[in-house]
Scaffold this active site. Structure first.
Site, PDB file in Angstrom:
ATOM      1  N   GLU A   1      -6.895  -7.781  -0.232  1.00  0.00           N
ATOM      2  CA  GLU A   1      -7.408  -7.909   1.152  1.00  0.00           C
ATOM      3  C   GLU A   1      -8.895  -7.546   1.402  1.00  0.00           C
ATOM      4  OE1 GLU A   1      -5.202  -5.211   3.793  1.00  0.00           O
ATOM      5  OE2 GLU A   1      -3.089  -5.938   2.968  1.00  0.00           O
TER       6      GLU A   1
ATOM      7  N   GLU B   1       0.539  -1.115   0.020  1.00  0.00           N
ATOM      8  CA  GLU B   1       0.001   0.067  -0.116  1.00  0.00           C
ATOM      9  C   GLU B   1       0.991   1.214  -0.205  1.00  0.00           C
ATOM     10  OE1 GLU B   1      -2.588  -0.740   3.407  1.00  0.00           O
ATOM     11  OE2 GLU B   1      -4.185  -1.553   2.111  1.00  0.00           O
TER      12      GLU B   1
END
EC number: 3.2.1.23
Length: 694
Positions: free
Chosen positions: A296, A213
């Protein structure tokens, strides 16, 4: 012999030779044909091996994943080997298989494997290769998230704390050449271990993620390019290298590379529009190289101290997963099984500034379908399994029986020693380190635990003088040494300064100049996410008394990584030690930024408590949950294993999970380090279920 006779014989021999040669050529042709039709066993083995090698491939084409030439949907789940006792790896993976998953995703925390620079650790709970091989044995493919930064609600986002000791200071998660050189050194150790287990090499690893991320942190493309190039150097050109970012334009713009050999995955909350997220993902992948994947899919959420335990709706979660899979997408559950932040590995998050500090609890249950201790008999597991089973093309079995659980009941502890009496045994060095101003934990080459600062009150101090510390990471308990009624010197707790509070303290009447001032600072977990990632511990500013900085300090490192010296106190241990809890006269007056307070903590009760849990030789040790209700704040060790932190006043976690393999038949040593006040009766309770209601 006449000439004619000789000629006739010669002609006959010639015809015979020609016939032989002709037939020989035919025979050779037949032999060669036979060999081609019926190869030798060695040739056959070589051919089969070659075919297998060609067949064993995992790649992206036509916006799909392809395994061995066939379309493949990833039904994955995060299961972190470093949050599970190694003897339970198989149990948890079998439960993931029963959930109808075909792929396991795991992070690799750098700080677990290289806790000290150049000192590598790949055994026990850090035995990554054994975990990957076990996953393959049980029929899983694996996605490895190699970092070097992982976040994961893990101390310092997986970075080793010795990075904070580097001078000049490193620019983490950037193309800073000093930082990159250290990453390269680490990956030279890690990535060859993964290479041997790549799918093309006969192993289970189908994809390797770099960073994590990054788009929500920065936009340094040179950094990402360097990581990808290093990954290619060690892993080759066939493995799928991927990045993961939140499904927003800015995150993907910053965190992806738009290279045909780097796949961009996305994550997003279950409330977001999945079709819109996958359409956005496609913009950041090469044409035909964008199979829809949420790397995710959040099955639950994390919990901080001073919060209620996080839970999410089973039905809502399952419905969101169903919607994603109907789009012909792949999904990885985060988490399939959360596990536990044993020891000092729990991380922390922050808000708008670094003082808005939110440390994570010890449990990483995450409200996942497989609970911290392996439970699957609840609605979330059933709901998600029902959805996944409809898209799973392989057979899967029922989960294994739950490991044995035992409620061992109540156990009484005796006081082993006070913290101040133990200091000479657990401090490094025992006499402390002299300095003019307080220094950080990392500057003393300390990774975990506590740091005790000591100085003498100066001549200008007086009763009511104001003591302030602008920056303490993370929680400092302040003590003044005074004389009691018997003229004995003893520490007196005057208050606590916390990172998230702006309070200062007034000195009590019984603190004349020359009195010893001590501040015990606890490292409660380094930040794992956000712009304030650079998170050293200890006192990070001057300490002021009436606005004047205090000088001439000593610092004592208390890493709490080796408590064996305390065994010298065991001869003093008795169950008959007084359990009296002193009630000091309290006179507290609080305002928004000033605390005038005597003490609600008896410093003589702050220390180490000891007991023996006896397990009969006829009884198999089982999982248990240690209830710390009635205690205040501290650490628990069982058979020298650090179970993690407890903090009853903050909650919500009341119990610490004890995996059965940590226990043994016979004596089991329980050691508690209590920072404030013990249970009035100095007892704990071993239960057969967790409790998050504190």
């Amino acid at each position: 012999m006449s000439i004619r006779r000789s000629l006739d014989i010669s002609m006959a021999r010639r015809r015979h030779l020609e016939d032989f040669c002709c037939h020989g050529r035919i025979l050779v042709v037949y032999v060669l044909l036979a060999l081609s039709l019926f190869p030798s066993s060695r040739q056959e083995d070589q051919q089969q091996q070659g075919n297998k090698k060609k067949e064993r491939s995992f790649l992206i084409s036509d916006d799909m994943f392809w395994k061995d030439g066939e379309p493949f949907r990833i039904l994955g789940g995060d299961v972190h080997y470093f949050r599970i006792h190694p003897k339970y790896w198989e149990d948890r993976l079998l439960r993931a298989k029963a959930l109808a998953l075909n792929t396991i995703q795991t992070y690799v925390p750098w700080n677990l494997h290289e806790p000290r620079k150049g000192k590598y650790h790949f055994d026990g709970i850090a035995d990554l290769e054994s975990f990957l091989k076990l996953a393959q044995k049980l029929g899983f493919l694996v996605m490895v998230r190699a970092g070097p930064y992982i976040c994961a609600e893990w101390d310092f986002g997986g970075f080793p704390a010795w990075l904070l000791m580097h001078q000049p200071a490193l620019r983490l998660r950037s193309s800073d050449p000093l930082y990159l050189a250290l990453v390269d050194d680490w990956w030279k150790i890690l990535l060859p271990k993964i290479n041997s287990l790549l799918y093309e090499n006969g192993g289970p690893v189908i994809m390797v993620q770099v960073e994590n991320e990054f788009g929500s942190f920065g936009e340094d493309k040179e950094y990402l390019e360097h990581l990808v190039n290093q990954a290619r150097l060690h892993l080759g050109n066939n493995i799928i290298i991927y990045t993961t970012d939140g499904a927003s334009e800015i995150n993907l713009e910053n965190g992806s590379l738009k290279r045909p050999d780097v796949y961009t995955a996305v994550d997003f909350s279950i409330d977001e529009d999945a079709a819109k997220a996958f359409a956005l993902q496609k913009k950041f992948n090469a044409k035909g190289k964008s199979p829809s994947l949420i790397s995710e899919f959040y099955t639950g959420w994390l919990t901080h101290w001073r919060e209620s335990i996080a839970t999410t709706s089973s039905d809502k979660t399952a419905a969101a997963l169903e919607k994603i899979l109907t789009l012909n997408a792949s999904a990885v559950l985060y988490m399939a099984h959360g596990g536990t932040n044993f020891g000092f590995f729990s991380g922390a998050n922050s808000g708008d500034n670094s003082s808005d500090y939110k440390p994570d609890i010890t449990s990483y249950d995450y409200d996942a379908p497989i609970s911290e201790a392996g439970d699957v008999g609840h609605s979330k597991f059933t709901a998600l399994q029902r959805v996944l089973a409809r898209y799973n093309t392989f057979s899967f079995s029922s989960p294994p029986p739950l490991p044995l659980r035992v409620a061992y009941g109540n156990l009484h502890l005796g006081k082993l020693t006070t913290f101040f009496d133990a200091l000479q045994y657990i401090a490094v060095p025992p006499g402390g380190v002299a300095m003019q101003e307080p220094c950080t934990m990392e500057s003393l080459n300390q990774i975990t635990g506590f740091l005790l600062y000591e100085t003498l009150l100066p001549a200008h101090s007086k009763p009511g003088s104001l003591l302030s510390i602008p920056k303490v990471h993370d929680r400092g308990q302040v003590f003044i040494w005074t004389r009691d009624a018997l003229n004995n010197s003893r520490p007196y707790h005057i208050g606590t300064m916390e990172r998230w509070s702006t309070r200062s303290l007034y000195l009590p009447d019984s603190a004349p100049s020359g009195s010893k001032l001590q501040i015990l600072v606890e490292n409660m977990g380094r930040l794992n996410y956000g712009p304030f990632l650079y998170d050293p511990k200890g006192i990070l500013s001057s300490v002021f008394l009436d606005g004047v900085p205090l000088k001439e300090w000593k610092a004592f490192s208390i890493p709490m990584d080796d408590l064996s010296p305390l065994h010298s106190f065991s001869w003093m241990y008795t169950y008959k030690i007084s359990t009296r809890v002193t009630n000091e006269t309290r006179n507290c007056l609080e305002s928004m930024d000033i605390q005038i307070c005597d003490s609600d903590i008896d410093s003589m009760n702050m220390g180490f408590y000891y007991a023996v849990l006896q397990i009969d030789e006829s009884q198999e040790p089982g999982d248990s949950f240690l209830s710390m209700k009635g205690w205040s704040k501290g650490l628990v060790f069982i058979n020298n294993f650090n179970l993690g932190r407890y903090w009853m006043a903050a909650g919500p976690q009341c119990t610490l999970y004890i995996p059965g393999p940590l226990l043994q038949q016979g004596e089991n040593i329980l050691l508690i380090f209590e920072l404030e006040s013990p249970h009035p009766n100095q007892t704990v309770e071993f239960m057969d279920a967790p409790d998050f209601t504190c």
